[in-house]
Design an enzyme around this catalytic site. Structure first.
Site, PDB file in Angstrom:
ATOM      1  N   LYS A  15       0.736  -1.057  -0.063  1.00 49.55           N
ATOM      2  CA  LYS A  15       0.090   0.151   0.018  1.00 49.55           C
ATOM      3  C   LYS A  15       0.994   1.245   0.122  1.00 49.55           C
ATOM      4  CE  LYS A  15       0.749   1.320   4.397  1.00 49.55           C
ATOM      5  NZ  LYS A  15       1.683   2.493   4.786  1.00 49.55           N
ATOM      6  N   ASP A 140      -2.570  -0.477  10.718  1.00 52.00           N
ATOM      7  CA  ASP A 140      -2.727  -0.862   9.128  1.00 52.00           C
ATOM      8  C   ASP A 140      -3.315  -1.939   8.690  1.00 52.00           C
ATOM      9  OD1 ASP A 140      -1.510   1.913   9.137  1.00 52.00           O
ATOM     10  OD2 ASP A 140       0.166   0.898   8.143  1.00 52.00           O
TER      11      ASP A 140
END
Length: 291
Positions: A15, A140
């Site tokens: 990401k 996350d």
């Protein structure tokens, strides 16, 4: 005893934090954030051999990381305990993402472990419950469990799926490790950036509040940013050390990649609205009795 079924490879995508604003601090010391998590079509892969014993083993060696400290192991153990699973697993990791790079390698690995073993062990937990478990492993992890590009708030757990253009990214690793706790512990770290509504987002109006601190501590990151910004809009992701440049097409991204000095490593990837992990889960659910 290990089952003889050939294991599937489960994607563990990278990401980018297209921006990272620190808007305050909670009483418990955690930072209040706003960020845009862009899932990429590139990352690691994990394979799981389900065993009849309850042991959890990672066959791939991670230099400097004890097995029980690995987020993959912690994720498997957390799910096993929560669901009372009597089976175990042997886990292979095809590791491509750098550790400490700010592109979510460890968190993504943990999320893939939760999603894959929830399916393979037949736990039947909902995505919401998996995300809740994932938050125990890191802020996350829920983003990767849900597998969508998202506007995130809170400590990163308040997620709103969003749709943005599928840009191409040149992601460059300067070859250093940045400690996230050290960066968030810096006295000079900005902690009062004004909150913004998602509808007001543009790349140009945002920044990474950690970038200046990291550049002071790690001149190689500053050097890399200065190099990339000549070619395209560029920014550090997360707490670093990786830096990305944004392009509208793959050819231009690869053209700039070819110009990079040899001492930096890099990859080109496309931003996707739906994670490759979600696609894999859809694929296996479409095949009866795969596990």
């Amino acid at each position: 005893m290990v089952c003889t079924t050939e294991p599937l490879w489960w994607p563990s995508p990278a990401k980018l934090n297209l921006f990272l604003h620190i808007t305050g601090r909670y009483d418990n010391g955690y930072h209040r954030l706003q960020s845009l998590f862009q899932i990429l079509d590139t990352g690691d892969r994990l394979a799981f051999d389900i065993t009849t014993s309850d042991s959890i083993k990672i066959s791939t060696v991670f230099a400097g990381v004890a097995e029980q400290d690995n987020l993959i192991y912690k994720a498997a153990k957390l799910l096993q305990r929560h669901c009372g699973v009597s089976q175990g697993t042997q886990i292979k990791v095809d590791k491509q993402l750098p550790m400490g790079g700010g592109i979510g390698g460890g968190s993504s690995n943990a999320a893939t472990t939760l999603v894959a073993l929830n399916y393979l062990w037949g736990c039947g937990l909902s995505e919401d419950k998996l995300a809740e478990l994932g938050l125990q492993l890191g802020a996350d992890v829920p983003v990767f469990v849900r597998g969508q590009t998202a506007f995130a708030e809170g400590v990163g757990e308040q997620i709103t799926p969003v749709s943005i253009s599928g840009d191409w990214y040149l992601v460059v690793n300067p070859g250093i490790h940045v400690s996230t706790p050290a960066i968030f512990g810096e006295a000079d770290l900005p902690r009062n950036t004004a909150t913004m509504a998602w509808k007001d987002y543009t790349f140009e109006k945002t920044r990474n509040d950690c970038q200046q601190i990291v550049c002071k501590r790690h001149p190689e990151v500053a050097k890399l940013l200065q190099w990339l910004v000549h070619y395209a809009p560029s920014r550090m992701t997360g707490t670093g050390a990786c830096v990305f440049a944004t392009f509208k097409d793959e050819n231009t991204a690869r053209f700039v990649q070819a110009k990079l000095p040899e001492y930096w490593t890099s990859f080109v990837a496309r931003g996707v609205a739906r994670s490759p992990l979600k696609q894999q889960l859809h694929n296996v659910n479409a095949v009866p009795d795969r596990h």
